[in-house]
Design a protein around this motif. Structure first.
Motif, PDB file in Angstrom:
ATOM      1  N   UNK A  45      47.168  47.834   2.011  1.00  0.00           N
ATOM      2  CA  UNK A  45      46.154  46.777   1.856  1.00  0.00           C
ATOM      3  C   UNK A  45      46.640  45.473   2.456  1.00  0.00           C
ATOM      4  N   UNK A  46      47.885  45.101   2.163  1.00  0.00           N
ATOM      5  CA  UNK A  46      48.457  43.864   2.699  1.00  0.00           C
ATOM      6  C   UNK A  46      48.519  43.919   4.225  1.00  0.00           C
ATOM      7  N   UNK A  47      48.908  45.062   4.772  1.00  0.00           N
ATOM      8  CA  UNK A  47      49.009  45.200   6.226  1.00  0.00           C
ATOM      9  C   UNK A  47      47.644  45.128   6.896  1.00  0.00           C
ATOM     10  N   UNK A  48      46.590  45.602   6.230  1.00  0.00           N
ATOM     11  CA  UNK A  48      45.250  45.462   6.795  1.00  0.00           C
ATOM     12  C   UNK A  48      44.810  44.005   6.783  1.00  0.00           C
ATOM     13  N   UNK A  49      45.137  43.266   5.714  1.00  0.00           N
ATOM     14  CA  UNK A  49      44.819  41.840   5.670  1.00  0.00           C
ATOM     15  C   UNK A  49      45.553  41.106   6.785  1.00  0.00           C
ATOM     16  N   UNK A  57      37.279  51.498   7.324  1.00  0.00           N
ATOM     17  CA  UNK A  57      35.952  50.953   7.024  1.00  0.00           C
ATOM     18  C   UNK A  57      36.102  49.818   6.026  1.00  0.00           C
ATOM     19  N   UNK A  58      35.050  49.001   5.919  1.00  0.00           N
ATOM     20  CA  UNK A  58      35.088  47.860   5.013  1.00  0.00           C
ATOM     21  C   UNK A  58      35.298  46.556   5.768  1.00  0.00           C
ATOM     22  N   UNK A  59      35.298  45.451   5.008  1.00  0.00           N
ATOM     23  CA  UNK A  59      35.408  44.121   5.609  1.00  0.00           C
ATOM     24  C   UNK A  59      36.457  43.285   4.897  1.00  0.00           C
ATOM     25  N   UNK A  60      37.101  42.398   5.684  1.00  0.00           N
ATOM     26  CA  UNK A  60      38.007  41.382   5.151  1.00  0.00           C
ATOM     27  C   UNK A  60      37.500  40.043   5.668  1.00  0.00           C
ATOM     28  N   UNK A  61      37.081  39.174   4.753  1.00  0.00           N
ATOM     29  CA  UNK A  61      36.518  37.876   5.136  1.00  0.00           C
ATOM     30  C   UNK A  61      37.403  36.782   4.553  1.00  0.00           C
ATOM     31  N   UNK A  69      37.833  41.354  14.226  1.00  0.00           N
ATOM     32  CA  UNK A  69      38.219  41.247  15.631  1.00  0.00           C
ATOM     33  C   UNK A  69      39.272  40.170  15.874  1.00  0.00           C
ATOM     34  N   UNK A  70      39.906  39.680  14.804  1.00  0.00           N
ATOM     35  CA  UNK A  70      40.900  38.615  14.948  1.00  0.00           C
ATOM     36  C   UNK A  70      42.296  39.236  14.996  1.00  0.00           C
ATOM     37  N   UNK A  75      45.322  34.883  12.882  1.00  0.00           N
ATOM     38  CA  UNK A  75      44.758  34.847  11.523  1.00  0.00           C
ATOM     39  C   UNK A  75      45.285  33.694  10.682  1.00  0.00           C
ATOM     40  N   UNK A  76      46.336  33.039  11.134  1.00  0.00           N
ATOM     41  CA  UNK A  76      46.866  31.887  10.412  1.00  0.00           C
ATOM     42  C   UNK A  76      47.543  32.240   9.107  1.00  0.00           C
ATOM     43  N   UNK A  77      48.256  33.365   9.075  1.00  0.00           N
ATOM     44  CA  UNK A  77      48.881  33.848   7.849  1.00  0.00           C
ATOM     45  C   UNK A  77      50.384  33.615   7.869  1.00  0.00           C
ATOM     46  N   UNK A  78      50.940  33.331   6.698  1.00  0.00           N
ATOM     47  CA  UNK A  78      52.386  33.275   6.523  1.00  0.00           C
ATOM     48  C   UNK A  78      52.851  34.582   5.925  1.00  0.00           C
ATOM     49  N   UNK A  79      53.927  35.150   6.471  1.00  0.00           N
ATOM     50  CA  UNK A  79      54.389  36.480   6.063  1.00  0.00           C
ATOM     51  C   UNK A  79      55.859  36.432   5.655  1.00  0.00           C
TER      52      UNK A  79
END
Length: 344
Positions: A45-49, A57-61, A69-70, A75-79
């Motif tokens: 789940x974290x890797x899909x985000x 399938x499904x959406x992350x908003x 498509x980003x 995505x502007x994420x800190x990892x």
């Protein structure tokens, strides 16, 4: 609108479903933990985000933007991951500033932001040190500073404290939560450590076999588990077979009124070890083991209803010894009644 919205998110690998249609809404500034055993789907789940794993399938908003498509870098994420992944030939300051350099941030602004990030994690005096001369906890702070310096809109943590020893892990938990509260940064932590999730989180998302079992504040999830899985995974619990007749619940010859009607028939009763006391009446048993644990005593009791674990505070009360016959008691509000069809 929620800051992060996950809608029916699914990931399949051939005939294996790693994440099975989960939906979750996270508010801005929340600290959320994805908790569960190995293979439950939390890291996927974290890797899909993050964008490292394709969505079946499904959406992350995120903040109103569909991430489908980003690319990950946009995505502007800190990892922060379990392995610190620091460059051994770079100083602490260079490691922290690497992401800014890749983003073409000018030198003056980069230096200012690196200094602020190092101050935030308490490493200002180590800016010129190399990772090989630092402890595990210090290296983890560098990895955190590197994630924070890019000023992400979402921080993703994948078991970042699992390589630390118990004492240092406890210290880092407190520091991590303090930093998150000071920055107000929306944070998602992946962990299999129940105590870590309860110590850090505003809400816990308990995952099992790719699906969400329960979402809620740590205290609520601990006190009122929705299933046998949650009760047994989120801390130690005793699960006993019993029966229900309307508002009455029984285990062997002991009976409680739970204050609400329910379907009659076999049930499971979940009781936390610290909510059970030794008394003059109650479920009879024999103490098979007694272990001193500093602030408390650990007991294993062979009872009429099966083995039961009891945690008793180390105070002035006289406590039973190994081989003693005891009576175990608890209040109706201290147990969770689970129907048999949710026992597995």
């Amino acid at each position: 609108m929620s800051f992060l919205k996950i809608e029916r998110l699914t990931k399949r690998y051939d005939h294996i479903t790693a994440v099975d249609g989960i939906s979750l809404e996270i508010e801005r500034g929340e600290f959320i933990s994805l908790l569960g055993p190995s293979g439950c789907g939390k890291t996927t789940t974290l890797q899909m985000i993050a964008g490292f794993t394709d969505v079946t399938s499904g959406r992350i908003v995120l903040d109103g933007r569909d991430l489908a498509e980003v690319p990950p870098a946009k995505r502007g994420l800190g990892l922060v991951f379990q392995s610190y992944a620091l460059f051994p030939h770079m100083t602490v300051a260079a490691n922290v500033g690497f992401g800014l350099e890749m983003r073409k941030v000018n030198r003056a602004d980069r230096d200012r932001r690196v200094a602020a990030a190092l101050q935030l994690v308490g490493l200002s005096s180590m800016a010129d040190r190399y990772p090989r001369r630092m402890s595990g906890g210090q290296q983890q702070r560098v990895a955190l500073a590197r994630a924070l310096v890019i000023e992400p809109n979402l921080l993703l943590l994948d078991e970042p404290l699992s390589n630390l020893d118990a004492k240092l892990r406890d210290e880092m938990q407190g520091e991590l939560r303090d930093i998150q509260e000071r920055t107000g940064l929306t944070t998602i932590l992946v962990t299999h450590d129940q105590s870590e999730a309860m110590a850090l989180s505003d809400r816990i998302v308990v995952l099992n076999k790719g699906a969400i079992e329960q979402v809620g504040p740590p205290e609520a999830a601990y006190k009122t588990p929705s299933s046998h899985f949650v009760a047994s995974f989120l801390g130690r619990t005793n699960t006993l077979e019993g029966n229900r007749e309307g508002p009455s619940v029984s285990v062997k010859d002991q009976r409680w009124t739970v204050g609400e009607d329910g379907n009659s028939g076999p049930i499971l009763v979940a009781v936390r070890p610290e909510r059970i006391s030794f008394g003059e009446t109650g479920l009879k048993g024999i103490v098979r083991k007694r272990v001193f644990q500093g602030s408390q005593w650990f007991f294993e009791v062979e009872s009429e209803a099966g083995p039961i674990v009891v945690l008793a505070p180390n105070d002035s009360r006289r406590l039973p010894g190994t081989g003693d016959t005891v009576c175990l008691a608890w209040q109706a509000e201290d147990m969770r009644v689970l129907p048999r069809d949710r026992a597995v």
